[in-house]
Scaffold this active site. Structure first.
Site, PDB file in Angstrom:
ATOM      1  N   GLU A 170      -0.478 -21.454 -59.476  1.00 23.81           N
ATOM      2  CA  GLU A 170       0.211 -22.716 -59.762  1.00 23.81           C
ATOM      3  C   GLU A 170       1.550 -22.332 -60.356  1.00 23.81           C
ATOM      4  OE1 GLU A 170       2.014 -25.194 -61.510  1.00 23.81           O
ATOM      5  OE2 GLU A 170       0.366 -25.807 -62.834  1.00 23.81           O
ATOM      6  N   LYS A 212      -6.145 -13.992 -70.231  1.00 31.38           N
ATOM      7  CA  LYS A 212      -4.972 -13.479 -70.939  1.00 31.38           C
ATOM      8  C   LYS A 212      -4.008 -14.637 -71.229  1.00 31.38           C
ATOM      9  CE  LYS A 212      -0.972 -12.072 -70.256  1.00 31.38           C
ATOM     10  NZ  LYS A 212      -0.270 -12.557 -71.459  1.00 31.38           N
ATOM     11  N   GLU A 261      14.332 -24.484 -61.557  1.00 33.79           N
ATOM     12  CA  GLU A 261      13.516 -25.002 -62.652  1.00 33.79           C
ATOM     13  C   GLU A 261      14.183 -24.676 -63.985  1.00 33.79           C
ATOM     14  OE1 GLU A 261       9.563 -23.215 -63.262  1.00 33.79           O
ATOM     15  OE2 GLU A 261       8.803 -25.267 -63.296  1.00 33.79           O
ATOM     16  N   CYS A 317       5.428 -27.989 -65.918  1.00 32.54           N
ATOM     17  CA  CYS A 317       5.648 -27.582 -64.520  1.00 32.54           C
ATOM     18  C   CYS A 317       5.896 -28.786 -63.624  1.00 32.54           C
ATOM     19  CB  CYS A 317       4.492 -26.729 -64.015  1.00 32.54           C
ATOM     20  SG  CYS A 317       2.895 -27.472 -64.324  1.00 32.54           S
TER      21      CYS A 317
HETATM   22  P1  NDP Z   1       5.709 -16.030 -66.893  1.00 34.90           P
HETATM   23  O1  NDP Z   1       5.384 -16.396 -65.497  1.00 34.90           O
HETATM   24  O2  NDP Z   1       6.330 -14.729 -67.190  1.00 34.90           O
HETATM   25  O3  NDP Z   1       4.383 -16.107 -67.808  1.00 34.90           O
HETATM   26  C1  NDP Z   1       3.161 -16.674 -67.414  1.00 34.90           C
HETATM   27  C2  NDP Z   1       2.014 -15.720 -67.749  1.00 34.90           C
HETATM   28  O4  NDP Z   1       2.099 -14.560 -66.913  1.00 34.90           O
HETATM   29  C3  NDP Z   1       2.053 -15.199 -69.177  1.00 34.90           C
HETATM   30  O5  NDP Z   1       0.734 -15.048 -69.661  1.00 34.90           O
HETATM   31  C4  NDP Z   1       2.720 -13.852 -68.998  1.00 34.90           C
HETATM   32  O6  NDP Z   1       2.438 -12.974 -70.057  1.00 34.90           O
HETATM   33  C5  NDP Z   1       2.092 -13.389 -67.719  1.00 34.90           C
HETATM   34  N1  NDP Z   1       2.806 -12.317 -67.022  1.00 34.90           N
HETATM   35  C6  NDP Z   1       4.135 -12.016 -67.074  1.00 34.90           C
HETATM   36  N2  NDP Z   1       4.408 -10.951 -66.277  1.00 34.90           N
HETATM   37  C7  NDP Z   1       3.242 -10.580 -65.712  1.00 34.90           C
HETATM   38  C8  NDP Z   1       2.867  -9.562 -64.791  1.00 34.90           C
HETATM   39  N3  NDP Z   1       3.762  -8.715 -64.281  1.00 34.90           N
HETATM   40  N4  NDP Z   1       1.577  -9.450 -64.419  1.00 34.90           N
HETATM   41  C9  NDP Z   1       0.652 -10.308 -64.904  1.00 34.90           C
HETATM   42  N5  NDP Z   1       0.938 -11.285 -65.782  1.00 34.90           N
HETATM   43  C10 NDP Z   1       2.220 -11.440 -66.170  1.00 34.90           C
HETATM   44  O7  NDP Z   1       6.579 -17.197 -67.493  1.00 34.90           O
HETATM   45  P2  NDP Z   1       7.701 -17.029 -68.633  1.00 34.90           P
HETATM   46  O8  NDP Z   1       7.019 -17.116 -69.908  1.00 34.90           O
HETATM   47  O9  NDP Z   1       8.517 -15.813 -68.439  1.00 34.90           O
HETATM   48  O10 NDP Z   1       8.627 -18.279 -68.339  1.00 34.90           O
HETATM   49  C11 NDP Z   1       9.740 -18.123 -67.461  1.00 34.90           C
HETATM   50  C12 NDP Z   1       9.945 -19.354 -66.638  1.00 34.90           C
HETATM   51  O11 NDP Z   1       8.783 -19.588 -65.854  1.00 34.90           O
HETATM   52  C13 NDP Z   1      10.113 -20.629 -67.431  1.00 34.90           C
HETATM   53  O12 NDP Z   1      11.433 -20.798 -67.850  1.00 34.90           O
HETATM   54  C14 NDP Z   1       9.697 -21.645 -66.412  1.00 34.90           C
HETATM   55  O13 NDP Z   1      10.760 -21.928 -65.553  1.00 34.90           O
HETATM   56  C15 NDP Z   1       8.585 -20.963 -65.649  1.00 34.90           C
HETATM   57  N6  NDP Z   1       7.241 -21.319 -66.149  1.00 34.90           N
HETATM   58  C16 NDP Z   1       6.480 -22.133 -65.375  1.00 34.90           C
HETATM   59  C17 NDP Z   1       5.247 -22.538 -65.850  1.00 34.90           C
HETATM   60  C18 NDP Z   1       4.392 -23.449 -65.079  1.00 34.90           C
HETATM   61  O14 NDP Z   1       3.575 -24.152 -65.683  1.00 34.90           O
HETATM   62  N7  NDP Z   1       4.457 -23.454 -63.773  1.00 34.90           N
HETATM   63  C19 NDP Z   1       4.757 -22.135 -67.159  1.00 34.90           C
HETATM   64  C20 NDP Z   1       5.618 -21.226 -67.860  1.00 34.90           C
HETATM   65  C21 NDP Z   1       6.815 -20.862 -67.357  1.00 34.90           C
HETATM   66  P3  NDP Z   1       3.431 -12.887 -71.345  1.00 34.90           P
HETATM   67  O15 NDP Z   1       3.882 -14.262 -71.648  1.00 34.90           O
HETATM   68  O16 NDP Z   1       2.552 -12.341 -72.368  1.00 34.90           O
HETATM   69  O17 NDP Z   1       4.514 -11.973 -70.934  1.00 34.90           O
END
Ligand code: NDP
Length: 487
Positions: free
Chosen positions: A257, A182, A390, A291
């Site tokens: 991660e 996904k 972050e 990240c």
């Molecule tokens: P999320 O953690 O929400 O998104 C990461 C993935 O998880 C996406 O595919 C998202 O889907 C999915 N997801 C969201 N909610 C659920 C759930 N309840 N169950 C299963 N899967 C889920 O990151 P955000 O896009 O909201 O970013 C928010 C913050 O997270 C950023 O500002 C940053 O600080 C951090 N982040 C950290 C990352 C890293 O590499 N460690 C990467 C991205 C963000 P969808 O996007 O379709 O909602």
């Protein structure tokens, strides 16, 4: 802006070897963060599609050829997928830049080699995942075998949409698993395209299913589905916690991660010119939506003023520009809410007493887009929110320190533990500090380097389990102990 208007075909789900619409027929739009234009419609997976994809993956795992074929044949198909990524490099890089806003330089010159490199590197592991014979008793022949886990649910973020496909899917597939992937709703296009290329490479139906959709709907359904054996996730800490809780219900294995707030430590005896470049790359590469970004710059007191001045000169030259221009080095943030979050942190930092030395503003390009200037906040105390949370944008918090003990104490005084940088010419100090840092990766006199063979993952709140390297293939396999009576 260059070429943004060339049409991109609507993206569909990939289930059981077919490109299909969502069961509900629903679609969503994916936007170009640099122009705010719609790129194309994307099929929106819901729970019914998740169920279809998991059933297809289960059937492919239980009865299909993938886990049973000669490992050398699996290797050949995965290698071919790496080749196809290279053959379609320009197309994939353009899609990634349109969808994510990152400079085409990064998509084409860094991300593409990494994705192809993952499929090439991990293809070799298909033939090298061995067990052991263990001398227990002459009466028994006792050995271990490594077997695939089954169906892997991979949930990936929007910051490295294409790289994450390589990091998660290549080792999982090499070990003989089937995958339901996904991608983030913000950036689904390259994952779908790589799914199509996987079919072209010869992946049997159901082995790699791709489900664009929303996390709280498709992602949550995947996490809860009893037919999924393991979830591998990269993303925010909050969602990581939810996934961990949900996985307990069906006793799924899980690799997380999560984020970071990584210290990049500059000692006074460093090659300061190299350290300035490393500090800038550490935070401004990937617009800081990384990240492992070196978002806390710890600078030894005696060189602090000179260092901040040199770094600020460099930051001023890094101007947001059209991501499709090969000369651009600072693109657009992924969406409006991420831009607002980042600008909000600049305000928070100012309120907390930090000083904006450079940047700090939105800077549209041709009047559009979610671009934020390269920003340096000085006078930051390690306890401030801008030092502890972050931000995930091009915003650097500069924190002074006094000697190695103070550097290590401040570096480790944080919830996260993903990565760290150390800049010094003193070899003993470099080793000693690297050893004391609580981080899954330490870069000495460089920053932000990755290779498919080098494990990557977090200490502390940054999660557990490893992507990349031999370690990650092991995490997508399970160990069976076999006892055979031979007397
Ligand atoms: P999320 O953690 O929400 O998104 C990461 C993935 O998880 C996406 O595919 C998202 O889907 C999915 N997801 C969201 N909610 C659920 C759930 N309840 N169950 C299963 N899967 C889920 O990151 P955000 O896009 O909201 O970013 C928010 C913050 O997270 C950023 O500002 C940053 O600080 C951090 N982040 C950290 C990352 C890293 O590499 N460690 C990467 C991205 C963000 P969808 O996007 O379709 O909602």
């Amino acid at each position: 802006m260059t070429d943004t208007l060339a049409p991109v075909k609507p993206a569909r789900l990939i289930i059981n070897g077919q490109a299909v619409d969502a069961a509900t027929g629903r679609t969503f739009r994916t936007l170009n963060p640099a122009t705010e234009d719609v790129i194309c419609d994307v099929a929106e997976a819901g729970p019914e599609d998740v169920d279809r994809a998991v059933q297809a993956a289960r059937a492919a795992f239980a009865d299909g050829p993938w886990p049973r074929m000669r490992p050398a044949e699996r290797q050949r198909i995965l290698w071919k997928l790496g080749d196809l990524v290279l053959e379609h490099a320009d197309e994939l890089a353009r899609l990634e830049t349109l969808d994510n806003g990152k400079p085409i330089f990064e998509s084409r010159q860094v991300d593409i080699p990494m994705v192809a490199g993952c499929f090439h590197y991990f293809s070799g592991w298909a033939t090298k995942l061995t067990g052991e014979t263990i001398p227990v008793n002459p009466a028994y022949f006792t050995y271990t075998v490594r077997e695939p886990i089954g169906v892997i649910g991979a949930i990936i973020p929007w910051n490295f949409p294409m790289i994450m496909v390589g990091w998660k899917c290549a080792p999982a597939l090499a070990a003989g698993n089937c995958v339901v992937l996904k991608p983030a709703a913000e950036t689904p296009l390259t994952a779908v395209r790589i799914g199509e290329l996987g079919l072209e490479a010869g992946l049997p139906p159901g082995v790699l299913n791709v489900l664009p959709g929303h996390g709280t709907v498709a992602g949550a359904a995947l996490v809860r589905h009893p037919g999924v054996d393991k979830i591998t996730f990269t993303g925010s800490t909050e969602v990581g916690k939810t996934i961990m809780r949900e996985c307990a219900e069906t006793v799924k294995k899980v690799t997380l991660e999560l984020g970071g707030k990584s210290p990049n430590i500059v000692f006074a005896d460093a090659d300061l010119e190299a350290a300035v470049r490393g500090a800038a790359t550490g935070i401004f590469y990937g617009k800081g939506e990384v990240c492992a970004a070196g978002s806390r710059l710890l600078v030894e007191q005696s060189v602090h003023d000179e260092f901040v001045a040199r770094l600020s000169d460099r930051a001023k030259k890094l101007v947001p520009a059209d991501p499709l221009d090969p000369k651009t080095r600072l693109g657009a943030l992924v969406n409006e809410s991420q831009m607002k979050k980042v600008l909000g942190y600049v305000e928070t930092g100012t309120r907390e007493g930090a000083r904006v030395v450079v940047g700090g503003q939105r800077q549209p390009v041709n009047g559009k887009g979610w671009f934020v200037q390269a920003t340096v906040l000085d006078g930051v105390d390690n306890a401030m929110r801008v030092a502890q949370e972050e931000i995930f944008g091009p915003v650097l918090a500069v924190i002074p320190f006094d000697g190695p003990d103070d550097a290590v104490r401040k570096a480790n005084d944080i919830f996260y533990g993903l990565a760290a940088g150390v800049w010094t010419k003193d070899v003993k100090k470099a080793h000693a500090v690297a050893r004391r840092l609580q981080a899954g990766t330490v870069w000495v006199n460089l920053y932000n380097f990755y290779d498919p063979g080098m494990p990557f993952g977090g200490f502390k709140g940054s999660g557990f389990g490893r992507d990349l390297g031999a370690e990650s293939v092991r995490e997508y396999s399970q160990l069976k102990s076999v006892w055979m009576s031979i007397e």
